[in-house]
Design a protein around this motif. Structure first.
Motif, PDB file in Angstrom:
ATOM      1  N   SER A 148     -69.649  44.688 -74.628  1.00 56.43           N
ATOM      2  CA  SER A 148     -68.864  44.934 -75.845  1.00 56.43           C
ATOM      3  C   SER A 148     -69.685  44.553 -77.066  1.00 56.43           C
ATOM      4  O   SER A 148     -70.534  43.657 -76.998  1.00 56.43           O
ATOM      5  CB  SER A 148     -67.552  44.150 -75.812  1.00 56.43           C
ATOM      6  OG  SER A 148     -67.823  42.772 -75.665  1.00 56.43           O
ATOM      7  N   ARG A 149     -69.417  45.247 -78.170  1.00 60.46           N
ATOM      8  CA  ARG A 149     -70.128  44.926 -79.407  1.00 60.46           C
ATOM      9  C   ARG A 149     -69.689  43.551 -79.894  1.00 60.46           C
ATOM     10  O   ARG A 149     -68.523  43.192 -79.780  1.00 60.46           O
ATOM     11  CB  ARG A 149     -69.784  45.963 -80.489  1.00 60.46           C
ATOM     12  CG  ARG A 149     -70.334  47.337 -80.190  1.00 60.46           C
ATOM     13  CD  ARG A 149     -69.786  48.357 -81.185  1.00 60.46           C
ATOM     14  NE  ARG A 149     -70.018  49.713 -80.686  1.00 60.46           N
ATOM     15  CZ  ARG A 149     -71.141  50.405 -80.931  1.00 60.46           C
ATOM     16  NH1 ARG A 149     -72.104  49.867 -81.646  1.00 60.46           N
ATOM     17  NH2 ARG A 149     -71.290  51.618 -80.431  1.00 60.46           N
ATOM     18  N   THR A 181     -68.515  41.121 -82.591  1.00 58.23           N
ATOM     19  CA  THR A 181     -67.856  41.279 -83.889  1.00 58.23           C
ATOM     20  C   THR A 181     -68.032  40.039 -84.768  1.00 58.23           C
ATOM     21  O   THR A 181     -67.903  40.111 -85.973  1.00 58.23           O
ATOM     22  CB  THR A 181     -66.347  41.552 -83.699  1.00 58.23           C
ATOM     23  OG1 THR A 181     -65.805  40.547 -82.846  1.00 58.23           O
ATOM     24  CG2 THR A 181     -66.117  42.917 -83.074  1.00 58.23           C
ATOM     25  N   SER A 194     -75.324  44.339 -85.847  1.00 59.71           N
ATOM     26  CA  SER A 194     -75.209  45.707 -85.323  1.00 59.71           C
ATOM     27  C   SER A 194     -76.025  45.892 -84.037  1.00 59.71           C
ATOM     28  O   SER A 194     -75.816  46.847 -83.304  1.00 59.71           O
ATOM     29  CB  SER A 194     -75.678  46.705 -86.379  1.00 59.71           C
ATOM     30  OG  SER A 194     -77.054  46.480 -86.659  1.00 59.71           O
ATOM     31  N   ARG A 195     -76.956  44.978 -83.786  1.00 61.30           N
ATOM     32  CA  ARG A 195     -77.804  45.106 -82.594  1.00 61.30           C
ATOM     33  C   ARG A 195     -77.374  44.181 -81.467  1.00 61.30           C
ATOM     34  O   ARG A 195     -78.026  44.131 -80.426  1.00 61.30           O
ATOM     35  CB  ARG A 195     -79.264  44.810 -82.968  1.00 61.30           C
ATOM     36  CG  ARG A 195     -79.873  45.875 -83.886  1.00 61.30           C
ATOM     37  CD  ARG A 195     -81.267  45.481 -84.318  1.00 61.30           C
ATOM     38  NE  ARG A 195     -82.122  45.180 -83.177  1.00 61.30           N
ATOM     39  CZ  ARG A 195     -83.256  44.490 -83.275  1.00 61.30           C
ATOM     40  NH1 ARG A 195     -83.662  44.007 -84.421  1.00 61.30           N
ATOM     41  NH2 ARG A 195     -83.977  44.257 -82.188  1.00 61.30           N
ATOM     42  N   TRP A 202     -74.865  42.751 -78.502  1.00 61.17           N
ATOM     43  CA  TRP A 202     -73.827  43.111 -77.536  1.00 61.17           C
ATOM     44  C   TRP A 202     -73.557  41.929 -76.610  1.00 61.17           C
ATOM     45  O   TRP A 202     -74.493  41.228 -76.213  1.00 61.17           O
ATOM     46  CB  TRP A 202     -74.274  44.312 -76.693  1.00 61.17           C
ATOM     47  CG  TRP A 202     -74.286  45.607 -77.449  1.00 61.17           C
ATOM     48  CD1 TRP A 202     -75.133  45.955 -78.459  1.00 61.17           C
ATOM     49  CD2 TRP A 202     -73.399  46.716 -77.253  1.00 61.17           C
ATOM     50  NE1 TRP A 202     -74.833  47.231 -78.898  1.00 61.17           N
ATOM     51  CE2 TRP A 202     -73.777  47.716 -78.174  1.00 61.17           C
ATOM     52  CE3 TRP A 202     -72.342  46.972 -76.372  1.00 61.17           C
ATOM     53  CZ2 TRP A 202     -73.121  48.948 -78.251  1.00 61.17           C
ATOM     54  CZ3 TRP A 202     -71.701  48.200 -76.447  1.00 61.17           C
ATOM     55  CH2 TRP A 202     -72.079  49.171 -77.378  1.00 61.17           C
ATOM     56  N   GLU A 234     -69.763  50.836 -73.040  1.00 61.72           N
ATOM     57  CA  GLU A 234     -68.953  50.026 -73.961  1.00 61.72           C
ATOM     58  C   GLU A 234     -67.524  49.882 -73.446  1.00 61.72           C
ATOM     59  O   GLU A 234     -66.870  50.879 -73.129  1.00 61.72           O
ATOM     60  CB  GLU A 234     -68.940  50.641 -75.360  1.00 61.72           C
ATOM     61  CG  GLU A 234     -68.181  49.762 -76.347  1.00 61.72           C
ATOM     62  CD  GLU A 234     -68.277  50.220 -77.801  1.00 61.72           C
ATOM     63  OE1 GLU A 234     -67.859  49.460 -78.685  1.00 61.72           O
ATOM     64  OE2 GLU A 234     -68.776  51.344 -78.043  1.00 61.72           O
TER      65      GLU A 234
END
Length: 245
Positions: A146-147, A149, A172-173, A175, A220
């Protein structure tokens, strides 16, 4: 509904986990705690069963007592499970990586895909397993992720948290790794054997796999898939479960 998946040859290695030391003694064994009426670890079992992607499941247990508890829970909640899937057991090792290798050693078909999954992540969901199988078939290896946050900062090498200058990481890079992590069984076995030989410590399967230059695809996950580590997590996961179902 039980899909019979004897055809695939793919295997899930489900880690039943160590002592659960962070559970602060309130819970004898977190993966056996009831979650919406069924032991935590059986939610993962059910997701693999419903996905139709594996024909074999290996539970890696910390001891004989845990193995017996899982066996008896399987009979209670999935009385006909043997018709749909073959179940094996392996003994856990000193570190997570030892446990994974012990589980992988039990795999019947080393040319099949191996899904390595943490039994303390009960919300994995069958649809994620289907997506992972497709990605791993196409690309050789895949991981549920998952990204990130949150804004993540890195502390200096000393590890100190007092009067420091933290480093910024580009969000943004970043995970967050989840499980299942999926590989061709022979490849992840070879990777872990190399890790063992070189006496390296890795915190997840992806780290072992990419150490030798292999590449992996991220799938994702847009749904929560938290790992149960402290007693409060069980109530939280139960809340999430009621929300999604």
């Amino acid at each position: 509904e039980m899909k019979t998946s004897k055809k695939s040859g793919n295997v899930a290695v489900i880690l039943a986990g160590g002592s659960g030391s962070r559970m602060r003694g309130t819970v004898a064994d977190k993966v056996l705690e009831p979650l919406a009426g069924m032991p935590v670890i059986l939610h993962s079992f059910k997701a693999f069963l419903e996905s139709g992607q594996v024909s074999e499941i290996v539970f890696v247990c910390r001891d004989e007592k845990q193995k017996r508890a899982i066996c008896s829970a399987l009979k209670t909640f999935f009385p006909d499970y043997r018709k749909a899937i073959s179940v094996k057991f392996a003994r856990g090792g000193a570190e997570r990586q030892d446990s994974v290798l012990n589980g992988l050693a039990e795999i019947s078909d080393k040319s099949a895909l191996a899904f390595v999954h943490d039994g303390a992540r009960p919300l994995v969901g069958a649809e994620n397993i289907v997506l992972l199988a497709a990605a791993a078939t196409r690309d050789g290896a895949a991981v549920l992720a998952s990204r990130v946050t949150d804004t993540i900062k890195r502390v200096p090498p000393s590890g100190s948290t007092v009067k420091i200058k933290p480093a910024d990481l580009e969000r943004s890079r970043l995970w967050a790794m989840q499980t299942p992590q999926v590989f061709a069984a022979a490849d992840i076995i070879a990777a872990y054997e190399k890790v063992r030989k070189n006496k390296v410590r890795v915190t997840d399967d992806v780290a072992a796999y990419v150490m030798d230059g292999a590449k992996i695809s991220f799938v994702e996950n847009l749904r929560p898939n938290p790992k149960i580590t402290v007693p409060e997590d069980i109530a939280y996961v139960e809340f999430l479960l009621n929300k999604i179902s």
